[in-house]
Design a protein around this motif. Structure first.
Motif, PDB file in Angstrom:
ATOM      1  N   ASP A 131       0.862  -1.182   0.000  1.00 30.58           N
ATOM      2  CA  ASP A 131       0.000   0.000   0.000  1.00 30.58           C
ATOM      3  C   ASP A 131       0.895   1.227   0.000  1.00 30.58           C
ATOM      4  OD1 ASP A 131      -2.852  -1.002   0.569  1.00 30.58           O
ATOM      5  OD2 ASP A 131      -1.673  -2.020   2.115  1.00 30.58           O
ATOM      6  N   THR A 133       1.347   5.647  -1.646  1.00 26.98           N
ATOM      7  CA  THR A 133       0.873   6.833  -2.339  1.00 26.98           C
ATOM      8  C   THR A 133       1.826   7.129  -3.483  1.00 26.98           C
ATOM      9  OG1 THR A 133       0.110   7.675  -0.212  1.00 26.98           O
ATOM     10  CG2 THR A 133       0.192   9.249  -2.033  1.00 26.98           C
ATOM     11  N   THR A 148      -3.563   6.874  -4.260  1.00 27.38           N
ATOM     12  CA  THR A 148      -3.202   5.722  -3.447  1.00 27.38           C
ATOM     13  C   THR A 148      -3.207   4.460  -4.313  1.00 27.38           C
ATOM     14  OG1 THR A 148      -5.481   5.375  -2.729  1.00 27.38           O
ATOM     15  CG2 THR A 148      -4.085   6.711  -1.308  1.00 27.38           C
ATOM     16  N   ARG A 150      -2.602   0.014  -4.253  1.00 29.43           N
ATOM     17  CA  ARG A 150      -2.556  -1.234  -3.493  1.00 29.43           C
ATOM     18  C   ARG A 150      -2.383  -2.345  -4.518  1.00 29.43           C
ATOM     19  NH1 ARG A 150      -4.422  -3.021   1.550  1.00 29.43           N
ATOM     20  NH2 ARG A 150      -5.032  -5.201   1.607  1.00 29.43           N
TER      21      ARG A 150
END
Length: 185
Positions: A131, A133, A148, A150
């Motif tokens: 995870d 940014t 963001t 993931r």
């Protein structure tokens, strides 16, 4: 439990990796025979668990761990985003460079283990989730910095004497590039 069911249960546990080497119990009425495995010189379960913890911390930016974790002749096998196969990565410094390149576009990238470690002798497998940014600079990305991300992957490691000698990477780069808005060529 009769001898036959004991033998069957033991065989299943061995095949499933639950019992290995010296942990194989004596069968009813017999003795257990252990055979040293040359690919497992000192990679105990505790050592492998520590390797896994350090490996995740290395990917989370603790580059000082590389010298004590990565073998000088480590072999990397991966389909890298630049089209490489990982063979250009050499030693601890090469691994730090690889991780640094990935973290460069995602400065707060955080890896956590989702499944594992699965330990089988000198091999360790972990399924991870990353995870972070997006900070910018990813080739072809149309996503704005601050997006963001993931994505997931699976690492397979081979160790010897507590050092990672081989690394196989499978990462969901399609999921990552989709989140970044990278146009397919």
């Amino acid at each position: 439990m009769n001898r036959r069911s004991t033998v069957t249960l033991t065989a299943l546990l061995i095949a499933g990796g639950v019992l290995t080497g010296s942990s194989v119990p004596a069968l009813a009425g017999g003795t257990a025979t252990t055979h040293p495995r040359p690919d497992r010189p000192d990679d105990t379960r505790r050592t492998q668990q520590q390797v896994t913890r350090d490996w995740v911390q290395l990917w989370n930016g603790d580059y000082a761990l590389a010298e004590h974790l990565i073998a000088p002749d480590v072999r990397v096998r991966a389909a890298l985003l630049d089209g490489g196969d990982g063979s250009a990565v050499h030693g601890p410094a090469g691994m730090v460079d690889l991780i640094g390149q990935i973290r460069g576009a995602f400065p707060d990238l955080r890896f956590t283990v989702e499944v594992g470690p699965i330990i089988d002798g000198s091999h360790v497998v972990v399924r991870w989730v990353a995870d972070g940014t997006y900070g910018g600079g990813f080739p072809g990305a149309t996503a704005a910095p601050g997006t963001t991300v993931r994505f997931t992957g699976t690492d397979t490691l081979r160790t010897r004497h507590g050092l990672i000698t081989d690394y196989w990477l499978n990462a969901d780069t399609l999921l990552l590039t989709t989140q970044l808005g990278v146009e397919s060529v």
